[in-house]
Scaffold this active site. Structure first.
Site, PDB file in Angstrom:
ATOM      1  N   ILE A   1      43.719 -21.201  -2.220  1.00 29.49           N
ATOM      2  CA  ILE A   1      43.549 -20.039  -1.475  1.00 29.49           C
ATOM      3  C   ILE A   1      45.117 -19.544  -1.096  1.00 29.49           C
ATOM      4  O   ILE A   1      45.500 -18.425  -1.285  1.00 29.49           O
ATOM      5  CB  ILE A   1      42.696 -19.952  -0.318  1.00 29.49           C
ATOM      6  CG1 ILE A   1      41.265 -20.333  -0.394  1.00 29.49           C
ATOM      7  CG2 ILE A   1      42.764 -18.807   0.594  1.00 29.49           C
ATOM      8  CD1 ILE A   1      40.261 -20.647   0.348  1.00 29.49           C
ATOM      9  N   CYS A   2      45.808 -20.630  -0.693  1.00 29.82           N
ATOM     10  CA  CYS A   2      47.425 -20.358  -0.058  1.00 29.82           C
ATOM     11  C   CYS A   2      48.144 -19.389  -0.997  1.00 29.82           C
ATOM     12  O   CYS A   2      48.634 -18.482  -0.540  1.00 29.82           O
ATOM     13  CB  CYS A   2      47.930 -21.502   0.709  1.00 29.82           C
ATOM     14  SG  CYS A   2      46.824 -22.417   1.770  1.00 29.82           S
TER      15      CYS A   2
END
Length: 190
Positions: free
Chosen positions: A55-56
């Site tokens: 996600i980052c």
């Protein structure tokens, strides 16, 4: 957790520089950034849990694509995690989505800033997905935190920054250029 009205904590962290300078390699790619850096500007400080995750990079790349919009609003963006500057640099070099990142990646390896902000996940010991808008005087004007498994919306950060910079009353879903609320007019209509 620190919130609106609190002073953003003092910090001094090593970071991977933004832009092409950040890809020059150890010794050339790093810079120290503190709460006194970029004095007089609005600061967007956002944290992600870990480098080399899923996600980052989607969030970091989204902030990167909006960097010019933040600059147009006299704001600087600082991204941060509890990973080291060496891990940040390696990640930038090997991830096409963040290779050209225009803003610095701060390394909070001792977790001092994350702890001072109160944003460390109690089980994982890494920073939650926290975002802070800090005014030029160093006061937090907006704070948002997501859990480890949900990405945030950087466009919403711009919308809120725009609203804060009007110094007026902004209604629900207000966008730049929209009408702000004028209490005197509202009372006259009643």
């Amino acid at each position: 957790m620190l919130t609106v009205g609190d002073k953003f904590p003092a910090f001094n962290l090593t970071a991977v520089k933004g832009g092409p300078e950040g890809l020059e390699g150890p010794g050339k790619s790093f810079v120290d950034i503190s709460n006194e850096s970029d004095a007089g500007k609005w600061k967007i400080v956002f944290f992600w849990p870990k480098d080399f995750t899923f996600i980052c990079p989607t969030e970091i790349a989204a902030f990167g694509k909006l960097n010019q919009e933040f600059e147009d609003r006299d704001a600087v963006v600082y991204g941060a995690s509890t990973d080291s500057e060496f891990v940040h640099l390696n990640w930038r070099v090997h991830n096409n989505d963040i290779r050209d990142l225009p803003f610095p990646m701060l390394a909070d390896v001792k977790r001092e800033l994350s702890a001072a902000l109160g944003i460390l996940d109690k089980q994982a010991g890494v920073a939650l997905r926290a975002t802070f808008i800090v005014d030029p005087e160093g006061t937090i004007q907006w704070a948002s935190v997501n859990g480890l498994n949900v990405g945030r919306n950087p466009q919403e950060v711009i919308r809120v920054l725009d609203a804060l910079q009007t110094d007026e009353l902004c209604p629900c879903n207000w966008n730049k250029g929209g009408d702000t609320l004028k209490p005197a007019e509202l009372f006259q209509a009643a």
